[in-house]
Scaffold this motif. Structure first.
Motif, PDB file in Angstrom:
ATOM      1  N   ALA A   1      21.237  69.508  61.768  1.00 19.87           N
ATOM      2  CA  ALA A   1      20.830  69.429  63.171  1.00 19.87           C
ATOM      3  C   ALA A   1      20.554  67.969  63.493  1.00 19.87           C
ATOM      4  O   ALA A   1      20.165  67.189  62.629  1.00 19.87           O
ATOM      5  N   GLY A   2      20.782  67.612  64.758  1.00 19.59           N
ATOM      6  CA  GLY A   2      20.485  66.259  65.191  1.00 19.59           C
ATOM      7  C   GLY A   2      21.594  65.275  64.874  1.00 19.59           C
ATOM      8  O   GLY A   2      22.749  65.644  64.617  1.00 19.59           O
ATOM      9  N   GLU A   3      21.226  63.994  64.857  1.00 19.55           N
ATOM     10  CA  GLU A   3      22.204  62.923  64.636  1.00 19.55           C
ATOM     11  C   GLU A   3      22.588  62.829  63.164  1.00 19.55           C
ATOM     12  O   GLU A   3      21.760  63.025  62.270  1.00 19.55           O
ATOM     13  N   ARG A   4      23.886  62.492  62.927  1.00 14.34           N
ATOM     14  CA  ARG A   4      24.385  62.363  61.553  1.00 14.34           C
ATOM     15  C   ARG A   4      24.647  60.906  61.180  1.00 14.34           C
ATOM     16  O   ARG A   4      24.102  60.389  60.211  1.00 14.34           O
ATOM     17  N   GLU A   5      25.527  60.233  61.929  1.00 15.14           N
ATOM     18  CA  GLU A   5      25.937  58.872  61.619  1.00 15.14           C
ATOM     19  C   GLU A   5      26.311  58.133  62.890  1.00 15.14           C
ATOM     20  O   GLU A   5      26.775  58.747  63.845  1.00 15.14           O
TER      21      GLU A   5
ATOM     22  N   ASP B   1      27.844  60.534  65.740  1.00 15.63           N
ATOM     23  CA  ASP B   1      28.271  61.850  65.275  1.00 15.63           C
ATOM     24  C   ASP B   1      27.030  62.723  65.128  1.00 15.63           C
ATOM     25  O   ASP B   1      26.053  62.329  64.488  1.00 15.63           O
ATOM     26  N   ARG B   2      27.073  63.908  65.739  1.00 18.17           N
ATOM     27  CA  ARG B   2      25.925  64.804  65.716  1.00 18.17           C
ATOM     28  C   ARG B   2      26.333  66.195  65.245  1.00 18.17           C
ATOM     29  O   ARG B   2      27.482  66.609  65.397  1.00 18.17           O
ATOM     30  N   TYR B   3      25.376  66.916  64.697  1.00 20.65           N
ATOM     31  CA  TYR B   3      25.588  68.325  64.394  1.00 20.65           C
ATOM     32  C   TYR B   3      25.594  69.123  65.698  1.00 20.65           C
ATOM     33  O   TYR B   3      24.964  68.715  66.679  1.00 20.65           O
ATOM     34  N   PRO B   4      26.298  70.249  65.737  1.00 19.09           N
ATOM     35  CA  PRO B   4      26.237  71.107  66.928  1.00 19.09           C
ATOM     36  C   PRO B   4      24.800  71.559  67.190  1.00 19.09           C
ATOM     37  O   PRO B   4      24.017  71.749  66.252  1.00 19.09           O
TER      38      PRO B   4
END
Length: 285
Positions: free
Chosen positions: A273-277, A140-143
């Motif tokens: 920003a970037g990767e979340r989980e 899961d990533r931020y836009p």
């Protein structure tokens, strides 16, 4: 710590910039699913001075023993065990650790074994290469948000200093020393923020920025994240692209040993920003 990022270019179009981030992410996933990626890491055995039996996760007989004397690690194969290194049969061999580069690798029954060295701690990392590419649940990533590609400066120390970083994983905690050239300083919404940078490794070819922020543990991975940055130019300027922020190995496998961002690198702002989980369970969970 081997993930790369695309070169900074302030003049790319929005579509081209987003495409470069997606290209970097695709390469990141390919690395994760490879024989050397975090998803292949299925075991980690700590060992101390003396002799330790080496047992693989498949339940088969021991393949040999490792012997630690000072900082020298020797592997002795068990009678009848098929163990190779670079295609050559191994009977007894001194193993290179990952202290100053790529570790020497042993291959046995489809598993790859490498010696990890962190501070005074040694462990055998065990990778399963029998099923490649490894299953991958997605990240899961931020836009992508170009405003998080930020101009920064390095406030350099008079001389680089040694920084002790704690490492943590479900199978043990250790500490190790890194070299810091100074503080990376950037502004967000008119407020100045600082991260103490360390060199990624002994080559000192790029900076390694560990951080926690206001999303850590709620919107993003609790331990924190990291991003690589280029070395500063002659005027001390560089670019941090938080769209390339990544999860540590502990998000993908419980057998990773991950550096913990020091308290000085805990940002008060949310870095969306970037990767979340990681969207699946960690290997070994």
């Amino acid at each position: 710590m081997t993930d790369a990022h695309p070169a900074s270019d302030a003049h790319v179009t929005s579509d081209a910039y987003a495409a470069s981030i997606e290209e970097a992410h695709a390469a990141r996933v390919a690395r994760l699913r490879s024989a050397t990626g975090w998803l292949s890491l299925v075991g980690k055995t700590f060992f101390g001075h003396g002799t330790t039996e080496v047992i693989l996760p498949d339940g088969g007989p021991p393949i040999g023993r490792v012997h630690l004397d000072a900082s020298i690690v020797r592997f002795d194969a068990a009678d009848g065990a098929e163990v190779t290194c670079n295609g050559e049969h191994v009977g007894s061999r001194v193993l290179r650790t990952d202290r100053n580069g790529k570790a020497g690798a042993l291959l046995a029954r489809g598993f790859v074994l490498e010696v990890m060295e962190r501070g005074d701690t040694f462990a055998l990392r065990i990778r399963d290469t029998r099923e490649l590419p490894r299953p991958f649940a997605g990240i899961d990533r931020y836009p992508v948000d170009a405003s998080w590609k930020i101009d920064a400066r390095l406030d350099a120390f008079a001389e680089p200093r040694t920084v002790d970083l704690d490492f943590e994983g479900a199978t043990g905690a250790v500490a190790d020393a890194f070299v810091s050239p100074g503080w990376v300083v950037f502004e967000r919404d008119g407020v100045e923020h600082r991260i103490e940078a360390v060199y990624e490794d002994a080559s000192r070819k790029r900076l390694f920025l560990l951080f926690r922020d206001a999303t850590s543990g709620s919107e993003s991975y609790g331990l924190g994240r990291f991003v690589y940055a280029p070395l500063p130019d002659e005027s001390g300027r560089l670019t941090i692209d938080f769209n390339l922020a990544m999860l540590p190995g502990c998000a993908f496998t419980v057998f990773a040993t991950c550096p913990i961002p020091p308290k000085e690198n805990r940002l008060t702002i949310p870095v969306r920003a970037g990767e979340r989980e990681y969207l699946g369970p960690a290997v070994g969970a």
